[in-house]
Structure formats: structure tokens, C-alpha cells
Enzyme design. Structure first.
Site, mmCIF file in Angstrom:
data_model
loop_
_atom_site.group_PDB
_atom_site.id
_atom_site.type_symbol
_atom_site.label_atom_id
_atom_site.label_comp_id
_atom_site.label_asym_id
_atom_site.label_seq_id
_atom_site.Cartn_x
_atom_site.Cartn_y
_atom_site.Cartn_z
ATOM 1 N N LYS A 83 1.242 -0.778 -0.200
ATOM 2 C CA LYS A 83 -0.222 0.352 -0.219
ATOM 3 C C LYS A 83 0.936 1.282 0.049
ATOM 4 C CE LYS A 83 -2.067 -1.298 4.011
ATOM 5 N NZ LYS A 83 -1.172 -2.828 3.820
ATOM 6 N N ARG A 118 11.615 -7.001 4.366
ATOM 7 C CA ARG A 118 11.326 -5.376 4.723
ATOM 8 C C ARG A 118 12.077 -5.137 5.686
ATOM 9 N NH1 ARG A 118 5.757 -3.101 3.962
ATOM 10 N NH2 ARG A 118 5.931 -3.789 6.761
ATOM 11 N N ARG A 125 0.158 -8.991 13.647
ATOM 12 C CA ARG A 125 -0.931 -8.164 13.243
ATOM 13 C C ARG A 125 -1.557 -8.817 11.813
ATOM 14 N NH1 ARG A 125 5.049 -5.155 11.423
ATOM 15 N NH2 ARG A 125 4.015 -4.760 9.286
ATOM 16 N N ARG A 140 11.796 -1.376 10.984
ATOM 17 C CA ARG A 140 10.765 -1.364 12.062
ATOM 18 C C ARG A 140 10.486 -2.328 12.562
ATOM 19 N NH1 ARG A 140 5.628 -0.201 8.757
ATOM 20 N NH2 ARG A 140 4.836 -1.062 9.727
ATOM 21 N N ARG A 193 -9.263 0.364 9.498
ATOM 22 C CA ARG A 193 -8.722 -0.522 9.557
ATOM 23 C C ARG A 193 -10.021 -1.140 10.891
ATOM 24 N NH1 ARG A 193 -3.096 0.289 9.636
ATOM 25 N NH2 ARG A 193 -1.360 -1.430 9.699
HETATM 26 P P1 AMP Z 1 1.009 0.182 8.803
HETATM 27 O O1 AMP Z 1 2.303 1.118 8.604
HETATM 28 O O2 AMP Z 1 -0.288 0.281 8.799
HETATM 29 O O3 AMP Z 1 1.623 -1.259 8.980
HETATM 30 O O4 AMP Z 1 0.939 0.254 10.756
HETATM 31 C C1 AMP Z 1 2.140 0.244 11.975
HETATM 32 C C2 AMP Z 1 1.096 0.128 13.367
HETATM 33 O O5 AMP Z 1 0.175 1.392 13.163
HETATM 34 C C3 AMP Z 1 -0.185 -0.869 13.321
HETATM 35 O O6 AMP Z 1 0.074 -2.155 13.140
HETATM 36 C C4 AMP Z 1 -1.273 -0.264 14.196
HETATM 37 O O7 AMP Z 1 -0.548 -0.872 15.091
HETATM 38 C C5 AMP Z 1 -0.546 0.881 14.208
HETATM 39 N N1 AMP Z 1 -1.536 1.365 13.166
HETATM 40 C C6 AMP Z 1 -1.929 1.598 11.916
HETATM 41 N N2 AMP Z 1 -3.135 2.591 11.222
HETATM 42 C C7 AMP Z 1 -4.005 1.770 12.567
HETATM 43 C C8 AMP Z 1 -5.181 2.495 12.288
HETATM 44 N N3 AMP Z 1 -5.936 2.251 11.918
HETATM 45 N N4 AMP Z 1 -5.734 1.691 13.284
HETATM 46 C C9 AMP Z 1 -4.910 1.150 14.709
HETATM 47 N N5 AMP Z 1 -3.443 1.106 14.593
HETATM 48 C C10 AMP Z 1 -2.903 1.226 13.328
#
Ligand code: AMP
Length: 372
Positions: A196, A310, A328, A316, A271
Site C-alpha cells: 500500500k 523488508r 498483525r 521497523r 482498520r
Molecule cells: P502500518 O504502517 O499501516 O502497517 O501500521 C503500523 C502499526 O500502526 C499497526 O500495526 C498499528 O499498530 C498502528 N496503526 C496504523 N494505522 C492504524 C489504524 N488505522 N488503527 C489502529 N492502529 C493503527
């Protein structure tokens, strides 16, 4: 909140069907209360607009009654005209009857005035008027309206029997004319590691949109050790979702910072179902909406490998530990995947095969973006 496009115009939800049913119940009760015991009224519905209201009204009317309909066409487009075109009359003998007119909406009162005069010229016992909606600001006649369901401002409405050039009568709620959305807002969806972020970076340039990645915003806050960052860190490190309230408020702030944007690519948001609902309501306040959810579909096993790969360079911590990655996915499968149904029920879901080269996938996504 929902926005519907009918012909060339946009309408936003204005009165829910629950509220409508309460209004109709109250009207039916009041009318019955005011009639003498044993009186059998003849309800006369004014077609076409009243058909849903009339059906619901007499279902709620607790007593003997008859119903008939007259038809007068008086509308063209969104403004009321002064020409009443056609009347299909009453066939019943109405001498000495209590006649109660059922109207869906009274605005200028022109249509109603014609009908009122026709009935007054017959030898009826009494004449009453019930109108579901009334627009006091444009009403121009001296007519007694005995029962009003709800007074509304002078904005065009559709639904629950009322139409805009023939369409919209079947909507179960009432929708009000609103300004045309100006933005293109897209939810870029898919499980962790689906690509994404990579695609959003390319597409935001191509379509001149603002990219909001909630994950990136959290990571920025963590790096800068803000209050929000400290709060979010423990959830993110464990691969859990950050609580909705925190995330929703943060997202709203990011959108408001870019109020002159052509639109947004939402990446990693919503989410959960409550985030999706909050986003719809928030955009509707601005007369905007989500044009589509575009989902990258990739099998989970492929993704775990991708994320571990990655993790070697992303820095990360949630990308390096397989257990956290699995968590996740668990969060995704239990809380996020259902959003497909949410957007599908709005007719806004677009699934894309997320396996292929970056260029191939950008191409597939662009084909959908172009239509939104
Ligand atoms: P991402 O970079 O989108 O994979 O997000 C990394 C982490 O950020 C996720 O595993 C969540 O812990 C937190 N996070 C990101 N977006 C959301 C969301 N919309 N709602 C809740 N937690 C989020």
C-alpha cells in the site's frame, strides 16, 4: 452518513427511517385521537409522492378507515411550478364523509389548494389535511394544515416516496440536496505488507492527492517522542491496533491540515468498522465521501516473507519478529478484513490482484482510480 448521487445531483441523508416511522406513528395517533368515536374517515392520498407515507400511516391508524388516491402532477425538476396538470378523481360517494388528505410534502401549497377546493365543493362533512413534511418558508396559501409531521427548511428532498425526476422514491430514508463533492478520496486497502505504502507514493503524484498513512504518522510521532508517540508505541511494538479514539482524532487532524487538497489516499485507515463509520461521518460534514476502497489482494504466506525481507532495512521493530507479524495479521483478519463488506454494501469495493511488479500493480490500480 450516506451520500447518494441521483441523476446529476448529490443528496445526503437527512432523516433516518427510524425517525420517519416515529413521525408517522405520532401523526396516526393524533388523527385518531381527534376523531369522534366510531367515525370512519376516508383518507385520500395525493399520488405519487405519498404512497409510502400513506401505506405506513394507515398501518399505524388504529381504527376503521377507507383509503383512496388522487393524482396531481405538479413538479418538474427541483422547483415547484404553478401548473397543476392532471387529476385522477375519487370514485367513492363522499357526501357527508370525513375526508382526510394525506400529503407527503407541502411547499408552496399550490397543489394542495387545488385539491382542497375540489373537496370543499362537494358535500362532505369535514376536511382535514395531514402532511408528512411542511416548508414554512415557501408556503404561500391561506390553508389550514391540521397535522404536520415535520417542518423543514426549503431544500429539495428525495426518498420515502419523493423523487427527483423519477428516481429516488425507493430510498427508505429522506435525503437532502447537497453540494457536489469536490474531492477524490480513496481508501487503499490490504493486509500488512501488501504494498500500500509503495503504491500510494506513486499514485499520489499521478493523481495529485494527499497520502495519509496512519502508520507513518504514528512512527513520526514515536521518533519525535510526542505524547501521541509514547502512547502508540506499546501497541505498535506488539503488533496490536492503536485504540480507535486516538487514531480517529489523529486522522481528522491530518485531513484538516490539508483542507484544500484535491482528495486523499488513506493508507492504513480505516482498520476497524468504527473507524470506517467515523470517516464517513467526518467526510459527510464536509459534503465529501469515500469514492472507493481499492484493495490489494495478496496471500498471507507471501506477505510474511515480504515483511521479514523488508524488516532487514525498514528499521521497523514490528517487521522483524515473526510472532509480531503474525499478530498483525490476526488483527487484520479479525478487525480489518470485514471492512470489505462495509464498502461492498455501499457499492464502493474494488479488489485488485496485488501480486506482480510494482509497475504492473500501479497500472491495475490506476485503471480503477480513473473511474472513481
Ligand atoms: P502500518 O504502517 O499501516 O502497517 O501500521 C503500523 C502499526 O500502526 C499497526 O500495526 C498499528 O499498530 C498502528 N496503526 C496504523 N494505522 C492504524 C489504524 N488505522 N488503527 C489502529 N492502529 C493503527
Amino acid at each position: 452518513m450516506k451520500i447518494k448521487k441521483i441523476h446529476d445531483l448529490y443528496f445526503k441523508q437527512f432523516i433516518t427511517n427510524e425517525e420517519l416511522s416515529n413521525i408517522v406513528k405520532t401523526l396516526a395517533y393524533q388523527v385518531k385521537q381527534d376523531l369522534p368515536k366510531g367515525e370512519v374517515p376516508l383518507f385520500v392520498g395525493i399520488l405519487n409522492g405519498c404512497f409510502m407515507f400513506a401505506a405506513d400511516f394507515i398501518r399505524e391508524y388504529n381504527g376503521d378507515c377507507e383509503i383512496s388516491f388522487v393524482k396531481l402532477a405538479s413538479y418538474e425538476g427541483t422547483s415547484s411550478t404553478d401548473t397543476v396538470k392532471k387529476l385522477i378523481g375519487i370514485n367513492e360517494d363522499i357526501t357527508d364523509r370525513t375526508v382526510i388528505i394525506l400529503e407527503d410534502i407541502i411547499d408552496t401549497g399550490t397543489t394542495l389548494h387545488e385539491i382542497y377546493e375540489i373537496f370543499r365543493s362537494k358535500n362532505i362533512k369535514q376536511l382535514k389535511i395531514v402532511s408528512l413534511f411542511f416548508k414554512p418558508d415557501v408556503f404561500r396559501k391561506e390553508l389550514p394544515i391540521d397535522y404536520i409531521g415535520k417542518s423543514i427548511e426549503d431544500k429539495f428532498i428525495v426518498g420515502y416516496g419523493l423523487d427527483y425526476n423519477g428516481l429516488g422514491r425507493n430510498l427508505p430514508a429522506i435525503y437532502q440536496l447537497t453540494t457536489q463533492p469536490k474531492m477524490k478520496n480513496i481508501v487503499l486497502f490490504g493486509p500488512p505488507g501488501a504494498g500500500k505504502g509503495t503504491q500510494a507514493t506513486l499514485l499520489k503524484e499521478k493523481y495529485q492527492l494527499v497520502h495519509i498513512s496512519t502508520g507513518d504518522v504514528f512512527r513520526f510521532n514515536i521518533k519525535n517522542e510526542t505524547e501521541l508517540g509514547v502512547l502508540a508505541k506499546k501497541y505498535i511494538d506488539a503488533g496490536d491496533l492503536v485504540p480507535d479514539e486516538v487514531t480517529i482524532n489523529m486522522l481528522k487532524e491530518e485531513v484538516n491540515k490539508n483542507s484544500d487538497a484535491n482528495g486523499f489516499i488513506f493508507d492504513g485507515f480505516p482498520r476497524t468498522e468504527s473507524q470506517a463509520k467515523a470517516l464517513d461521518a467526518f467526510l459527510a460534514e464536509k459534503n465529501e465521501r469515500i469514492n472507493g476502497m481499492v484493495a490489494l489482494e495478496v496471500a498471507e504466506d507471501l506477505l510474511v516473507e515480504r515483511i521479514l525481507e523488508r524488516g532487514k532495512t525498514s528499521g521497523r521493530s514490528d517487521d522483524t519478529d515473526e510472532e509480531k507479524i503474525r499478530n498483525r495479521f490476526n488483527e487484520y483478519n479479525t478487525k480489518t478484513a470485514i471492512l470489505k463488506d462495509y464498502y461492498e454494501s455501499q457499492g464502493n469495493f474494488y479488489g485488485i490482484d496485488g501480486v506482480g511488479s510494482i509497475e504492473e500493480i500501479t497500472e491495475r490500480l490506476s485503471k480503477v482510480f480513473d473511474t472513481l
